[in-house]
Design an enzyme around this catalytic site. Structure first.
Site, PDB file in Angstrom:
ATOM      1  N   ARG A 118       1.152  -1.694   0.217  1.00  0.00           N
ATOM      2  CA  ARG A 118      -0.218  -0.145   0.226  1.00  0.00           C
ATOM      3  C   ARG A 118       0.732   1.361  -0.127  1.00  0.00           C
ATOM      4  O   ARG A 118       1.940   1.562   0.247  1.00  0.00           O
ATOM      5  CB  ARG A 118      -0.360   0.273   1.143  1.00  0.00           C
ATOM      6  N   ASN A 156      -4.948   7.339   3.732  1.00  0.00           N
ATOM      7  CA  ASN A 156      -4.235   6.390   4.212  1.00  0.00           C
ATOM      8  C   ASN A 156      -2.378   6.277   4.694  1.00  0.00           C
ATOM      9  O   ASN A 156      -1.975   6.321   4.136  1.00  0.00           O
ATOM     10  CB  ASN A 156      -4.768   5.090   4.853  1.00  0.00           C
ATOM     11  N   GLU A 157      -2.239   6.673   6.267  1.00  0.00           N
ATOM     12  CA  GLU A 157      -1.252   7.018   6.486  1.00  0.00           C
ATOM     13  C   GLU A 157      -0.246   7.303   5.645  1.00  0.00           C
ATOM     14  O   GLU A 157       0.611   6.413   5.102  1.00  0.00           O
ATOM     15  CB  GLU A 157      -0.879   5.144   7.445  1.00  0.00           C
ATOM     16  N   CYS A 162       9.323   8.469  -2.967  1.00  0.00           N
ATOM     17  CA  CYS A 162       9.665   7.999  -4.635  1.00  0.00           C
ATOM     18  C   CYS A 162      10.815   8.702  -5.240  1.00  0.00           C
ATOM     19  O   CYS A 162      10.688   9.873  -5.722  1.00  0.00           O
ATOM     20  CB  CYS A 162       8.206   8.147  -5.357  1.00  0.00           C
ATOM     21  N   GLU A 310      -6.984   6.088  15.442  1.00  0.00           N
ATOM     22  CA  GLU A 310      -6.065   4.202  15.609  1.00  0.00           C
ATOM     23  C   GLU A 310      -5.532   3.652  16.544  1.00  0.00           C
ATOM     24  O   GLU A 310      -4.678   4.536  16.908  1.00  0.00           O
ATOM     25  CB  GLU A 310      -5.676   3.515  14.481  1.00  0.00           C
ATOM     26  N   GLU A 358      -2.300  -8.923   8.207  1.00  0.00           N
ATOM     27  CA  GLU A 358      -3.213  -8.154   9.413  1.00  0.00           C
ATOM     28  C   GLU A 358      -4.382  -9.060   9.997  1.00  0.00           C
ATOM     29  O   GLU A 358      -4.984  -8.203  11.150  1.00  0.00           O
ATOM     30  CB  GLU A 358      -3.715  -6.598   9.152  1.00  0.00           C
ATOM     31  N   LYS A 359      -4.532 -10.273   9.625  1.00  0.00           N
ATOM     32  CA  LYS A 359      -5.316 -11.614   9.957  1.00  0.00           C
ATOM     33  C   LYS A 359      -5.329 -11.644  11.767  1.00  0.00           C
ATOM     34  O   LYS A 359      -6.404 -11.733  12.120  1.00  0.00           O
ATOM     35  CB  LYS A 359      -5.680 -12.352   9.010  1.00  0.00           C
ATOM     36  N   HIS A 361      -3.758  -9.295  13.374  1.00  0.00           N
ATOM     37  CA  HIS A 361      -3.796  -7.679  14.540  1.00  0.00           C
ATOM     38  C   HIS A 361      -5.136  -8.074  14.785  1.00  0.00           C
ATOM     39  O   HIS A 361      -5.836  -7.798  14.840  1.00  0.00           O
ATOM     40  CB  HIS A 361      -4.145  -7.223  13.825  1.00  0.00           C
TER      41      HIS A 361
END
Length: 613
Positions: A118, A156-157, A162, A310, A358-359, A361
């Protein structure tokens, strides 16, 4: 805290928000009614939707599907929930990466990455920006006036950099503007005659590639600024579209990451309506470290409350070891966030996914889907307490008389420089000075080089290596008007392009009354001594020992060892109505506790409560 100028984050939702990331697109629609029931049971009032849903909303370049999101939002509305809606632009769909490979990020050798993970997009890609703008507009037109919408959450975050050729080209354009189109000016500011690195044409300038020009500190510093501004422009692009098609009272934010090094959040704070951030402490963090991060986020908008967007309700899953939060710790840390300025308690994640990285987390709803599970019970109990609080804590301001200066660009400059030792430890040093006040339960505001300092009695500037324009004037005015200033070693070294001053502490010399002749670096395990001249104590010091001379200041402690034994290590300079201290070494915590304790006592600065550790 006391209620002053600040109202709730959104006046249409005047309560402590209790919610977090909700990803219904990962589940069959038969689960959604169960989600509504469990949210009711756990007082989960404000879910965040859409964070990584780009491909679910846009399965192909020409096809969009908002029906599933319509259904979920209808269910949330019927259940009396508010919601935060995110733009899904942190993770572009695979179809985009394969049809338009220029959207992919390049690594620090300039090699284009493959699709995946991501935040893997190029920050200057016009193709990516067009797709992001299109998605933001479609979301805003469809949901911008929805009655349950309480905030927009952009992407997000943001993070990373780059190094593609497109970014290199844009960097050169950015440099031309910054240096008034003059290569001569740039060469002078960058000190490029060192090693014969003078540029004769703009196209010769490249990013600080891992296998290229990465020892020209001013280049690295400007590259970091450019990448930071490029990422911020992405946020602003989406923000402006959302604002054009939304109700005016809907705040727009993006979730920050505390002390994340590569984005200058002080600059970002001017562009968001409310600060929000994700709190994931490191395994070795102390409670004071967590409090420090909250205060840093609160300071970004000069004391305005923020949103804890979060935290994990139980455990993380991406640390080397991921211990559970012990019973009561999640509640304790949630109130810690509120005590330091949060008007929300949010989690990642609502329901544990059954696949992906992240299963494992932590989540409010674990894989077993049981309401009698410890974590679900703790979240529910906290949600009930927050509901009972109502609006009583909203808009509060911490009335601090102590301020500590922090600066991302200062960190970039310190960490890029070579010598006098490799591990500069800027952030840990700032945290250690903060910790001395935290241990006394004395409120602290985190401030920045552009902050006004009139409301503070004590200002601490740890390792103020880079002296920006206006900083000296503000510090001198603070001391002249009766304030106390504390400056540490590695201060007053360089300007904003990392050109060192001819004599340290540069423009701080007048207010500090000292001259820094040499810097001795100590090996690990090696120590020196701070010997108080009043005979009341001796303390250990380590890492760096500056050999300084008083030129107006008086020494209040001398070194106890080495060839510079008997020379000043802690000084005090009277300046106007106030006093400025200089600490020329890295002292043990016991010294900081006693040193700041004396200053607080002299100024009659007391904690709101005297409490045990």
């Amino acid at each position: 805290m006391e209620n002053v100028d600040y109202g709730p984050v959104n006046p249409q939702a005047p309560f402590v928000w209790h919610g977090g990331d909700y990803n219904p697109e990962q589940w069959d629609s038969s689960i959604w009614d169960e989600d509504m029931d469990l949210m009711q049971k756990s007082y989960f009032t404000v879910p965040t939707l859409g964070v990584f849903s780009w491909v679910s909303l846009q399965p192909s370049e020409t096809r969009f599907d908002f029906t599933w999101l319509d259904t979920v939002l209808d269910k949330l509305s019927a259940a009396g929930r508010h919601f935060i809606l995110a733009t899904p632009t942190a993770a572009q769909p695979a179809w985009m990466s394969y049809q338009y490979p220029s959207v992919l990020r390049a690594d620090n050798r300039g090699v284009r990455r493959h699709h995946g993970f991501r935040v893997n997009y190029c920050v200057t890609s016009t193709v990516y920006r067009n797709f992001a703008r299109q998605m933001a507009e479609r979301l805003a037109r469809r949901y911008g006036t929805a009655p349950g919408l309480v905030a927009w959450h952009v992407s997000n975050e943001y993070g990373g950099q780059c190094f593609c050729e497109g970014c290199a080209n844009e960097f050169r354009v950015w440099l031309k503007e910054r240096y008034d189109g003059s290569l001569e000016n740039l060469n002078a500011k960058w000190w490029t005659k060192f090693w014969g690195h003078t540029y004769t044409r703009w196209e010769q300038i490249q990013p600080p590639y891992a296998d290229g020009e990465n020892r020209l500190h001013a280049l690295t510093l400007d590259w970091n600024r450019f990448q930071d501004e490029a990422a911020l422009s992405l946020f602003k692009l989406e923000r402006d579209v959302l604002r054009a098609f939304s109700l005016s009272h809907i705040p727009i934010t993006t979730n920050m990451m505390g002390t994340y090094p590569w984005l200058n959040y002080r600059r970002w704070a001017r562009e968001v309506d409310v600060i929000s951030w994700d709190c994931y402490p490191q395994p070795n963090d102390q409670p004071s470290d967590i409090a420090f991060s909250h205060d840093l986020m609160r300071g970004l908008k000069d004391g305005r409350p923020f949103v804890l967007m979060e935290q994990t309700p139980s455990s993380q899953n991406w640390q080397p070891v991921n211990a559970l939060k012990r019973p009561g710790v999640m509640r304790l840390w949630s109130y810690l966030a509120m005590a330091h300025g949060s008007d929300a308690v949010m989690y990642f994640q609502w329901r544990r996914g059954r696949g992906g990285c992240e299963k494992f987390h932590g989540a409010v709803v674990e894989h077993a889907r049981r309401t009698d599970a410890r974590v679900f019970q703790e979240v529910s109990k906290l949600g009930e307490e927050l509901q009972a609080l109502g609006s009583r804590t909203l808009g509060g301001r911490t009335n601090a008389r102590v301020a500590i200066i922090y600066d991302w660009e200062n960190r970039w400059a310190i960490e890029a420089s070579v010598g006098p030792m490799q591990d500069k430890r800027y952030l840990p040093t700032v945290k250690r000075h903060y910790g001395a006040f935290w241990r006394r339960n004395v409120p602290v505001d985190m401030v920045f080089p552009d902050s006004e300092l009139e409301r503070y009695d004590v200002v601490v500037a740890p390792m103020l290596y880079m002296v920006k324009k206006g900083v000296v004037e503000r510090l001198e005015r603070h001391v002249a008007n009766g304030g106390v200033l504390v400056v540490t070693y590695s201060s007053g070294i360089a300007d904003e392009t990392d050109i060192v001053f001819e004599g340290y502490p540069g423009p701080l010399k007048s207010v500090l009354g000292i001259w820094n002749e040499e810097v001795d670096a100590l090996y690990q395990g090696q120590t020196n001594e701070i010997v108080l001249l009043d005979g009341l104590g001796t303390y250990k010091c380590s890492r760096l020992c500056e050999i300084i001379h008083c030129e107006g200041a008086e020494s209040i402690a001398n070194y106890g060892k080495e060839f510079y034994a008997g020379g000043p290590v802690v000084t005090k300079n009277m300046f106007g109505k106030g006093e400025a201290y200089y600490i020329a070494t890295d002292p043990e915590d016991r010294f900081l506790d006693d040193f700041y304790g004396d200053i607080l006592a002299e100024l009659n600065i007391e904690p709101p409560l005297h409490v045990p550790q």
